[in-house]
Design a protein around this motif. Structure first.
Motif, PDB file in Angstrom:
ATOM      1  N   ASN A 254       1.073  -1.486   0.602  1.00  0.00           N
ATOM      2  CA  ASN A 254      -0.219   0.198   0.112  1.00  0.00           C
ATOM      3  C   ASN A 254       0.446   1.364  -0.161  1.00  0.00           C
ATOM      4  N   ASN A 255       2.161   1.236   0.042  1.00  0.00           N
ATOM      5  CA  ASN A 255       3.206   2.141  -0.035  1.00  0.00           C
ATOM      6  C   ASN A 255       3.066   3.279   1.187  1.00  0.00           C
ATOM      7  N   ASP A 256       3.145   2.956   1.889  1.00  0.00           N
ATOM      8  CA  ASP A 256       2.934   3.614   3.123  1.00  0.00           C
ATOM      9  C   ASP A 256       4.214   3.390   3.609  1.00  0.00           C
ATOM     10  N   GLY A 257       5.227   2.971   3.101  1.00  0.00           N
ATOM     11  CA  GLY A 257       6.741   2.965   3.544  1.00  0.00           C
ATOM     12  C   GLY A 257       6.963   1.640   4.472  1.00  0.00           C
ATOM     13  N   LEU A 258       5.928   0.804   5.288  1.00  0.00           N
ATOM     14  CA  LEU A 258       5.797  -0.240   6.010  1.00  0.00           C
ATOM     15  C   LEU A 258       5.522  -1.820   5.266  1.00  0.00           C
ATOM     16  N   ASP A 259       6.530  -2.938   5.156  1.00  0.00           N
ATOM     17  CA  ASP A 259       6.768  -4.047   4.618  1.00  0.00           C
ATOM     18  C   ASP A 259       5.587  -4.688   5.090  1.00  0.00           C
ATOM     19  N   ASP A 260       4.872  -4.685   3.789  1.00  0.00           N
ATOM     20  CA  ASP A 260       3.071  -5.271   4.234  1.00  0.00           C
ATOM     21  C   ASP A 260       3.380  -6.566   4.133  1.00  0.00           C
TER      22      ASP A 260
END
Length: 545
Positions: A254-260
């Motif tokens: 989701n491109n929030d800076g955290l690996d999902d």
């Protein structure tokens, strides 16, 4: 009654008749013998003439001399009959036949007119089968048309005549959960103090995947407190988690800076420019490309650009092992400082390589005033535990029996480093580069690459020493066609039937020579000429009559 002289006359007549009868008999007998003799002489003359094919002067004179035996006079005439074959498959007229005879014999002829019968002869030529070349290279090329390329053609690596870099300058990884174990890698939280209302951001815990034991290991876990009043009476405002995978790959969906978290029902194909494997040094070769991942200890930098380490980064480094890194810091300065009193001390350790083991040795002769008995040498794992305040206290309690007061637990540490130890000699790293040493040819040459060569005249018949037709239809990889002129070392100087000749077409693509061959079946026949009587006959192999 007869008179005596009458008897005498009768007797004389009887005697005459008797002699005449004998003479007549022998005369007739002699004529029959002579006729047979003349017939035999004539038969012998005729046989000799047929055998020799002509009447020689000696045979003629001998025949006339023998026919003169017995003083007989004969009226001798000669008559010659023969069968005429017309090679041109045309019947000669009577006038032509008579004219031929008149030219052949200058004497007088007595003609006995008979019906002239001619037959068409059967001609079986084992050489000329009727496929004599009527075209030439020039005439074929003059009317040749080029075929268009296939509109459905798609380029691939074979479409490049020059050098095409094989492989792809990126990694492709099919992330599947039956192969790649998913785990929570880091947990973050925003906490609010119930006593003073202050909020702060905390790294609560971190885990790594241990490839050796195939398990998840806790690197660190913090006991958060209020940064304002030091209260531990906190509540969670929000929490965040970052996920990792045993394969070393990760993805921020989701491109929030955290690996999902990928989810166990999903499979992703990763296509990235770097290996993303943080457990081992990776040197990957793919076709003409190579990638070397130059991995260093997990370094951080302060505002002045000075490198330093945190306890959790050293835990991570120690878990991965020395083989996982190309570059290792050499000197480590550990700074202990009290949060309340401000008192501090520093001790320096120097790392050294022993095969694939890393040893940390103290560079200081004293351990300062603090009561922690730092070892003179440590393994990588021991050093990593020592650099974490809680682990260090536990380490000393277990190994040296030292008990710390709550005041002393107020100390925190920071670690800076200088110098480096290198384990690999790769000069190019952390990017793809070509190892084939050749330039990329990005221009497709499928309109020049011949995949099929077919002769325009696969079966040919030529006169001796005449040239072949050496044109051929070239089909190119893109589907287009063209008539090309080939070369051949086939010689037509010798007569022969159904011989194989090789046509060779040489061409170049981007300066690189290529060659394509095909074959034709050739029959070589002698040249011919027409005699004055209209008969067609073969000449010698060199063209002479």
């Amino acid at each position: 009654m007869h008179k005596p002289w009458e008897y005498i006359i009768d007797i004389l007549i009887a005697i005459v008749i008797m002699f005449l009868s004998v003479a007549i008999y022998f005369g007739l007998r002699t004529e029959t013998v002579m006729k047979t003799m003349y017939e035999n002489i004539t038969d012998e003359f005729t046989i000799n003439t047929k055998r020799n094919g002509l009447i020689t002067l000696g045979d003629y004179e001998n025949y006339m001399e023998q026919m003169g035996l017995g003083n007989s006079l004969f009226d001798i005439t000669f008559e010659h009959t023969y069968k005429i074959h017309e090679p041109e498959y045309r019947f000669k007229t009577i006038e032509e036949i008579i004219e031929d005879q008149n030219r052949a014999y200058e004497g007088s002829n007595d003609y006995h007119y008979r019906e002239v019968v001619t037959e068409r002869p059967h001609v079986d030529d084992p050489i000329n089968d009727g496929n004599l070349n009527t075209e030439t290279n020039e005439s074929i090329l003059a009317k040749a048309e080029e075929g268009p390329p296939d509109p459905n053609h798609e380029h691939d690596n074979d479409c490049y005549g020059g050098h095409k870099h094989l492989g792809e300058p990126y990694f492709i990884h099919n992330h599947k959960h039956d192969v790649c174990l998913e785990y929570e890698r880091t947990r973050y939280a925003i906490l609010e103090c119930r006593d003073c209302g202050n909020t702060s951001y905390w790294d609560l815990a971190s885990w790594i995947w241990d490839e050796a034991s195939k398990s998840i290991i806790l690197i660190y876990s913090n006991n958060p407190h209020c940064s304002n009043c030091h209260s531990t009476n906190l509540r969670s405002v929000s929490q965040y988690s970052e996920y990792g995978y045993s394969c070393g790959y990760n993805i921020d969906i989701n491109n929030d800076g955290l690996d999902d978290a990928v989810g166990y029902d999903n499979t992703y194909q990763y296509k990235k420019s770097d290996p993303q494997d943080s457990t081992t040094v990776i040197t990957k070769e793919d076709g003409c490309y190579k990638y070397h991942q130059h991995i260093e200890f997990p370094t951080q930098y302060d505002y002045s650009g000075n490198p330093y380490y945190t306890a959790d980064s050293l835990f991570e480094a120690s878990n991965k092992g020395l083989k996982s890194y190309c570059k290792i810091p050499r000197s480590y300065s550990i700074n202990w400082q009290s949060r309340t009193s401000g008192s501090s001390f520093r001790i320096t350790y120097v790392a050294s390589l022993d095969s694939n083991n890393l040893t940390f040795s103290s560079a200081d002769s004293t351990y300062y005033s603090l009561r922690i008995p730092f070892p003179a040498t440590m393994t990588m794992w021991e050093f990593a535990r020592l650099t974490h305040a809680y682990e260090a206290e536990d380490f000393n309690e277990r190994h040296y029996g030292v008990t710390f007061s709550d005041f002393e637990r107020d100390y925190y540490l920071s670690i800076s480093c200088n110098g480096e130890l290198s384990r690999c000699n790769e000069t190019i790293h952390n990017r793809w580069y070509t190892t084939c040493g050749l330039e990329e040819d990005g221009t497709p040459d499928c309109n020049k690459i011949i995949v099929l060569l077919e002769p325009t005249n696969p079966i040919q018949t030529v006169y001796a020493n005449d040239p072949l037709i050496t044109t051929a239809k070239a089909t190119y990889k893109d589907g287009s066609t063209k008539i090309v002129l080939c070369a051949s070392d086939f010689s037509t100087s010798s007569i022969g039937k159904d011989r194989i000749a090789t046509l060779i077409y040489n061409y170049t693509i981007d300066g690189v020579p290529y060659s394509k061959n095909c074959e034709v079946t050739v029959t070589v026949i002698p040249r011919n000429a027409t005699c004055p009587n209209g008969h067609i006959y073969n000449l010698n192999s060199d063209g002479s009559d």
